[in-house]
Write a protein that holds these residues in place. Structure first.
Motif, PDB file in Angstrom:
ATOM      1  N   ILE A  40      58.539  55.720  22.800  1.00  0.00           N
ATOM      2  CA  ILE A  40      58.640  56.646  23.939  1.00  0.00           C
ATOM      3  C   ILE A  40      57.930  56.063  25.154  1.00  0.00           C
ATOM      4  N   LEU A  41      56.733  55.529  24.923  1.00  0.00           N
ATOM      5  CA  LEU A  41      55.968  54.939  26.022  1.00  0.00           C
ATOM      6  C   LEU A  41      56.673  53.709  26.585  1.00  0.00           C
ATOM      7  N   LEU A  42      57.207  52.867  25.713  1.00  0.00           N
ATOM      8  CA  LEU A  42      57.891  51.662  26.166  1.00  0.00           C
ATOM      9  C   LEU A  42      59.133  52.007  26.981  1.00  0.00           C
ATOM     10  N   LYS A  53      61.782  52.002  32.232  1.00  0.00           N
ATOM     11  CA  LYS A  53      62.607  52.721  33.197  1.00  0.00           C
ATOM     12  C   LYS A  53      61.891  53.010  34.511  1.00  0.00           C
ATOM     13  N   THR A  54      60.590  52.905  34.527  1.00  0.00           N
ATOM     14  CA  THR A  54      59.861  53.235  35.753  1.00  0.00           C
ATOM     15  C   THR A  54      59.037  52.045  36.241  1.00  0.00           C
ATOM     16  N   CYS A  55      57.945  51.779  35.591  1.00  0.00           N
ATOM     17  CA  CYS A  55      57.007  50.754  36.038  1.00  0.00           C
ATOM     18  C   CYS A  55      57.665  49.387  36.173  1.00  0.00           C
ATOM     19  N   VAL A  56      58.341  48.956  35.113  1.00  0.00           N
ATOM     20  CA  VAL A  56      58.947  47.628  35.115  1.00  0.00           C
ATOM     21  C   VAL A  56      60.055  47.548  36.156  1.00  0.00           C
ATOM     22  N   LEU A  57      60.913  48.557  36.176  1.00  0.00           N
ATOM     23  CA  LEU A  57      62.001  48.575  37.148  1.00  0.00           C
ATOM     24  C   LEU A  57      61.467  48.549  38.578  1.00  0.00           C
ATOM     25  N   GLU A  58      60.432  49.330  38.825  1.00  0.00           N
ATOM     26  CA  GLU A  58      59.818  49.376  40.151  1.00  0.00           C
ATOM     27  C   GLU A  58      59.287  48.009  40.557  1.00  0.00           C
ATOM     28  N   LEU A  65      54.014  44.826  19.654  1.00  0.00           N
ATOM     29  CA  LEU A  65      54.563  45.966  18.915  1.00  0.00           C
ATOM     30  C   LEU A  65      55.253  45.552  17.631  1.00  0.00           C
ATOM     31  N   ILE A  66      55.962  44.429  17.657  1.00  0.00           N
ATOM     32  CA  ILE A  66      56.727  44.061  16.470  1.00  0.00           C
ATOM     33  C   ILE A  66      55.955  43.144  15.534  1.00  0.00           C
ATOM     34  N   LYS A  67      54.805  42.684  15.961  1.00  0.00           N
ATOM     35  CA  LYS A  67      53.970  41.825  15.095  1.00  0.00           C
ATOM     36  C   LYS A  67      53.352  42.698  13.998  1.00  0.00           C
ATOM     37  N   LYS A  68      53.555  42.307  12.785  1.00  0.00           N
ATOM     38  CA  LYS A  68      52.987  43.076  11.664  1.00  0.00           C
ATOM     39  C   LYS A  68      52.388  42.166  10.652  1.00  0.00           C
TER      40      LYS A  68
END
Length: 106
Positions: free
Chosen positions: A71-73, A78-83, A103-106
């Motif tokens: 959800i955070l990503l 959609k906002t911070c990165v796009l801006e 996130l995907i490192k486990k």
């Protein structure tokens, strides 16, 4: 997954997100549930619960945390990165790639 995402990032000194009240409430509710799951896992350990049952609860908690991260990503993209991309700051792409790697490192 769009949870009425409505936040904006302020850069660079005060890098903050301002989530809508709906998103914030959703995230806090999920995190409260996760907090309860963690306490439950601790209790299972203290009661010498069968290992497989504890591991199952850990997996459920990890899944719940992954949900919060998604959800955070989504909101971040959609906002911070796009801006930042619209402002010509393509370095944000490297930041996002590192975030996804974490996130995907486990």
């Amino acid at each position: 997954m769009d949870q009425n995402i409505n936040h904006e990032c302020h850069l660079p000194e005060g890098r903050k997100s301002h989530h809508s009240d709906i998103v914030k409430k959703n995230l806090v509710t999920r995190l409260n549930r996760i907090e309860g799951q963690i306490r439950g896992i601790k209790g299972l350990i203290e009661k010498d619960t069968y290992c497989d049952d504890v591991i199952t609860q850990i997996a459920a908690t990890q899944s719940a945390l992954n949900s919060v991260a998604k959800i955070l990503l989504e909101g971040h993209l959609k906002t911070c990165v796009l801006e930042r991309i619209n402002e010509g700051d393509t370095e944000v792409l490297d930041e996002v790639l590192l975030t996804i790697e974490r996130l995907i490192k486990k």
